[in-house]
Write a protein that holds these residues in place. Structure first.
Motif, mmCIF file in Angstrom:
data_model
loop_
_atom_site.group_PDB
_atom_site.id
_atom_site.type_symbol
_atom_site.label_atom_id
_atom_site.label_comp_id
_atom_site.label_asym_id
_atom_site.label_seq_id
_atom_site.Cartn_x
_atom_site.Cartn_y
_atom_site.Cartn_z
ATOM 1 N N GLU A 292 0.830 -1.199 0.000
ATOM 2 C CA GLU A 292 0.000 0.000 0.000
ATOM 3 C C GLU A 292 0.870 1.257 0.000
ATOM 4 O OE1 GLU A 292 -2.597 -0.137 3.352
ATOM 5 O OE2 GLU A 292 -3.153 -2.232 3.028
ATOM 6 N N ILE A 293 0.274 2.363 -0.437
ATOM 7 C CA ILE A 293 0.913 3.674 -0.343
ATOM 8 C C ILE A 293 0.423 4.322 0.949
ATOM 9 C CG2 ILE A 293 1.204 5.945 -1.408
ATOM 10 C CD1 ILE A 293 0.561 4.648 -4.089
ATOM 11 N N ALA A 295 -0.919 6.753 3.814
ATOM 12 C CA ALA A 295 -1.843 7.887 3.661
ATOM 13 C C ALA A 295 -1.110 9.216 3.564
ATOM 14 C CB ALA A 295 -2.837 7.903 4.821
ATOM 15 N N HIS A 297 1.589 9.866 2.202
ATOM 16 C CA HIS A 297 2.293 10.031 0.926
ATOM 17 C C HIS A 297 1.346 10.179 -0.264
ATOM 18 C CE1 HIS A 297 6.134 9.232 2.769
ATOM 19 N NE2 HIS A 297 5.750 8.043 3.189
ATOM 20 N N GLN A 298 0.077 9.843 -0.083
ATOM 21 C CA GLN A 298 -0.829 9.744 -1.225
ATOM 22 C C GLN A 298 -1.031 11.066 -1.957
ATOM 23 O OE1 GLN A 298 -4.490 7.659 -0.277
ATOM 24 N NE2 GLN A 298 -3.401 6.022 0.773
ATOM 25 N N LYS A 299 -1.059 12.188 -1.228
ATOM 26 C CA LYS A 299 -1.256 13.486 -1.875
ATOM 27 C C LYS A 299 0.040 14.032 -2.473
ATOM 28 C CE LYS A 299 -5.258 15.080 0.771
ATOM 29 N NZ LYS A 299 -5.808 16.151 1.644
ATOM 30 N N TRP A 336 -6.492 10.835 -9.028
ATOM 31 C CA TRP A 336 -6.320 10.629 -7.594
ATOM 32 C C TRP A 336 -5.991 9.155 -7.329
ATOM 33 C CZ3 TRP A 336 -11.075 11.360 -9.887
ATOM 34 C CH2 TRP A 336 -12.021 10.356 -9.722
ATOM 35 N N VAL A 337 -5.563 8.885 -6.108
ATOM 36 C CA VAL A 337 -5.161 7.534 -5.727
ATOM 37 C C VAL A 337 -5.862 7.126 -4.444
ATOM 38 C CG1 VAL A 337 -3.153 8.343 -4.412
ATOM 39 C CG2 VAL A 337 -3.182 6.004 -5.296
ATOM 40 N N GLU A 338 -6.188 5.851 -4.361
ATOM 41 C CA GLU A 338 -6.730 5.240 -3.142
ATOM 42 C C GLU A 338 -5.911 3.982 -2.878
ATOM 43 O OE1 GLU A 338 -11.426 5.967 -3.259
ATOM 44 O OE2 GLU A 338 -10.594 5.210 -5.162
ATOM 45 N N SER A 339 -5.491 3.821 -1.640
ATOM 46 C CA SER A 339 -4.645 2.669 -1.327
ATOM 47 C C SER A 339 -4.970 2.141 0.062
ATOM 48 C CB SER A 339 -3.162 3.064 -1.421
ATOM 49 O OG SER A 339 -2.320 1.946 -1.287
ATOM 50 N N THR A 344 -3.911 -0.829 -4.469
ATOM 51 C CA THR A 344 -3.713 0.568 -4.850
ATOM 52 C C THR A 344 -4.482 0.823 -6.129
ATOM 53 O OG1 THR A 344 -1.523 0.689 -3.828
ATOM 54 C CG2 THR A 344 -2.037 2.320 -5.519
#
Length: 355
Positions: A292-293, A295, A297-299, A336-339, A344
């Protein structure tokens, strides 16, 4: 330079003082002349005061008003010009490269909204410049590291090959490493050029209507060498979809997203690609299983050269997702990303743009 600044400040001070001084003097002259006229005309009668005495009183009154006006002007000029001088000093420091400087109007001037507005705007500008400078320094440091690593590796193994006395297996291994690092260096240079190109582009050009589904399948085939021997399971959930956009730019988007999914998916795991339409917009979803990435780091992963893996592993160089974001923006879309739960999911949403 300091002499010029000082003269500029004194110029403002002198101008304001002159205006105040002339105002005080004019008011004194008008008052004195008015009293003189009233006395001479007999409208104003003062006991034991002759016309000559009134004239002398006029001269005396004006003579007293001059130094008083000068003192009042000097004192008055310091109060309103102080925050202006402070702001000018802050501007000079900012122009000289001190992006940490901030302006402060002081407690007295906080009751005047215009001063507060100017100061807040200046401080906001200084903060943005400081952040831009930090990003610039990070960019330089990161790109230097990214270019230096493969170059050092290539040079090191080339020296070993030059010395000789190596087995056939060692020679082939070192040549493979040099080849991989050369490809990595070439890819990095290409990505930097692509990023520079799309960052400088403000208007989307060369748009056409084409088959988006076919383009994504072609991108998968271009990356076949990277996944064919890893037993990855592909799940393609889409029919035929058309879109109006820049075909070459959007191709970079899908290659970067698919390449990332391949890199970070463990052997034997799943990569899923989905296309769905929502009114006049279309969504492309690339989902992979694996790590997972975090949280936090996601933005940030869409920033230039940012990597969730701060060890700067050879998995990537932190440019691909910045390119994806910029191309999506050029098409009037977003990404956008969700992980979570060891999955991911990257989603690109852009207008279909078909007339």
């Amino acid at each position: 330079m300091n002499k010029g600044k000082s003269m500029h400040h004194w110029g403002l001070l002198s101008l304001f003082a002159l205006v105040v001084f002339l105002s005080v003097l004019l008011n004194a002259v008008i008052s004195a002349v008015t009293i003189y006229i009233l006395i001479k005309s007999g409208i104003l009668i003062l006991t034991d005061v002759t016309v000559m005495d009134a004239g002398r009183l006029l001269v005396f009154y004006i003579a007293i008003s001059v130094p008083i006006g000068f003192v009042v002007a000097l004192m008055a000029s310091k109060v309103p010009l102080k925050p202006i001088r402070t702001l000018i000093n802050s501007m000079d420091r900012l122009a000289s490269g001190d992006f940490s400087t901030r302006a402060n109007v002081g407690s007295v001037m906080q009751m005047y909204p215009p001063y507060i507005g100017v100061t807040e705007s200046f401080n906001k500008m200084a903060e943005q410049l400081e952040n831009t400078e930090l990003l610039r320094m990070d960019f330089i440091n990161n790109i230097s590291h990214e270019f230096k690593t493969p170059i050092v590796s290539i040079a090191g193994f080339a020296k070993l090959l030059k010395r000789g006395n190596l087995t056939q297996e060692q020679t082939q291994e070192y040549l493979s490493i040099i080849e991989e690092e050369s490809v990595r260096l070439s890819s990095l240079a290409t990505n930097v050029l692509n990023l520079t190109k799309v960052e400088n582009q403000t208007i989307l050009t060369d748009t056409s209507v084409y088959n988006l589904s076919e383009q994504i399948r072609s991108c998968m085939l271009l990356l076949e060498r990277k996944w064919e021997n890893r037993d990855l399971d592909w799940q393609l959930a889409f029919e035929e979809h058309e879109i109006c956009g820049n075909e070459d730019l959007l191709k970079q988007v899908w290659i970067n997203l698919l390449d990332n999914a391949i890199k970070f998916t463990p052997d034997g795991n799943l990569i899923a690609v989905q296309i769905r339409e929502k009114g006049d917009r279309i969504c492309v979803v690339v989902r992979n299983t694996g790590s997972e990435i975090p949280a936090q780091h996601q933005k940030k992963i869409f920033n230039k050269f940012y990597q969730a893996d701060e060890s700067h592993s050879t998995q990537g160089n932190g440019i691909g997702l910045a390119i994806v974001k910029r191309i999506a923006q050029l098409h009037g879309g977003t990404v956008w990303v969700e992980s979570e739960n060891r999955e991911t999911c990257f989603t690109v949403e852009i207008p279909k743009g078909i007339p």
